[in-house]
Design a protein around this motif. Structure first.
Motif, short mmCIF file in Angstrom:
data_model
loop_
_atom_site.label_atom_id
_atom_site.label_comp_id
_atom_site.label_asym_id
_atom_site.label_seq_id
_atom_site.Cartn_x
_atom_site.Cartn_y
_atom_site.Cartn_z
N VAL A 84 6.52 6.42 4.04
CA VAL A 84 5.52 6.56 5.10
C VAL A 84 4.16 6.98 4.56
CG1 VAL A 84 4.91 7.90 7.16
CG2 VAL A 84 7.25 7.05 6.87
N LEU A 85 4.13 7.97 3.68
CA LEU A 85 2.85 8.53 3.22
C LEU A 85 2.24 7.82 2.02
CD1 LEU A 85 3.74 12.32 3.51
CD2 LEU A 85 2.37 10.95 5.10
N PHE A 86 3.10 7.29 1.15
CA PHE A 86 2.60 6.72 -0.10
C PHE A 86 2.91 5.23 -0.25
CE2 PHE A 86 3.65 11.24 -1.02
CZ PHE A 86 2.35 11.70 -1.15
N GLN A 87 3.40 4.63 0.83
CA GLN A 87 3.71 3.20 0.84
C GLN A 87 4.62 2.80 -0.32
OE1 GLN A 87 0.17 4.15 1.26
NE2 GLN A 87 0.93 4.39 3.35
N GLU A 88 5.58 3.68 -0.65
CA GLU A 88 6.54 3.35 -1.69
C GLU A 88 7.49 2.28 -1.17
OE1 GLU A 88 8.20 7.12 -2.86
OE2 GLU A 88 6.36 7.70 -3.89
N PRO A 89 8.00 1.43 -2.05
CA PRO A 89 8.84 0.31 -1.59
C PRO A 89 10.19 0.77 -1.06
CG PRO A 89 8.79 0.39 -3.98
CD PRO A 89 7.82 1.42 -3.50
N VAL A 90 10.69 0.02 -0.08
CA VAL A 90 12.03 0.25 0.46
C VAL A 90 12.89 -0.90 -0.06
CG1 VAL A 90 13.45 0.41 2.53
CG2 VAL A 90 11.11 1.31 2.54
N ARG A 91 13.88 -0.54 -0.84
CA ARG A 91 14.78 -1.54 -1.41
C ARG A 91 16.19 -1.32 -0.86
NH1 ARG A 91 11.51 -0.11 -6.09
NH2 ARG A 91 10.09 -1.85 -6.49
#
Length: 109
Positions: A76-83
Motif C-alpha cells: 500500500v505505502l511503497f507500491q511493492e509487488p504482490v506475487r
C-alpha cells in the motif's frame, strides 16, 4: 485484556517496520525515531501481554501478524509487488499460528 495489549504491540511493530523502510537506512531522522520508539513500545507491550499469555503462541501471533501487516503496508505505502508466492507465504504463516495456538493454548496455567 492481554489480547488488546498484544494487538497494540503488533500495530507498533508494523509501524516500526514500515518506518524502517521509510528511514532509508536511518538517513532520515523522522522515520528513524519512529523505528526506535515503535519497536521499544512494541516490546514493552508484548512483555506486558506475556504476563498473562504463553510465550510460544504469543510470539508466533506477534511475528506472523507483523509479517503480514508489513507485507500489506509495503504494498500500500511503497507500491511493492504482490506475487502469488508472497500471498501463499502469508497464508502459510497465518496457518502456522493457528495450528500453534490450537496445539498449545495461549493462557498461563
Amino acid at each position: 485484556m492481554p489480547y488488546v495489549v498484544l494487538a497494540f504491540a503488533i500495530l507498533f511493530e508494523i509501524t516500526a517496520t514500515l518506518s524502517l523502510r521509510a528511514s532509508e537506512g536511518f538517513s532520515k531522522a523522522g522515520p528513524s525515531v519512529i523505528v526506535v520508539a515503535g519497536y521499544l513500545i512494541s516490546f514493552v507491550l508484548m512483555a506486558k501481554a506475556l504476563t498473562a499469555l504463553n510465550v510460544g503462541p504469543v510470539y508466533a501471533i506477534w511475528s506472523a501478524l507483523g509479517t503480514v501487516g508489513a507485507f500489506v503496508g509495503g504494498v500500500v505505502l511503497f507500491q511493492e509487488p504482490v506475487r502469488p508466492l508472497s500471498i501463499a507465504g502469508a497464508v502459510i504463516v497465518v496457518a502456522g499460528v493457528v495450528v500453534m495456538s490450537l496445539g498449545g493454548g495461549v493462557r498461563h496455567g
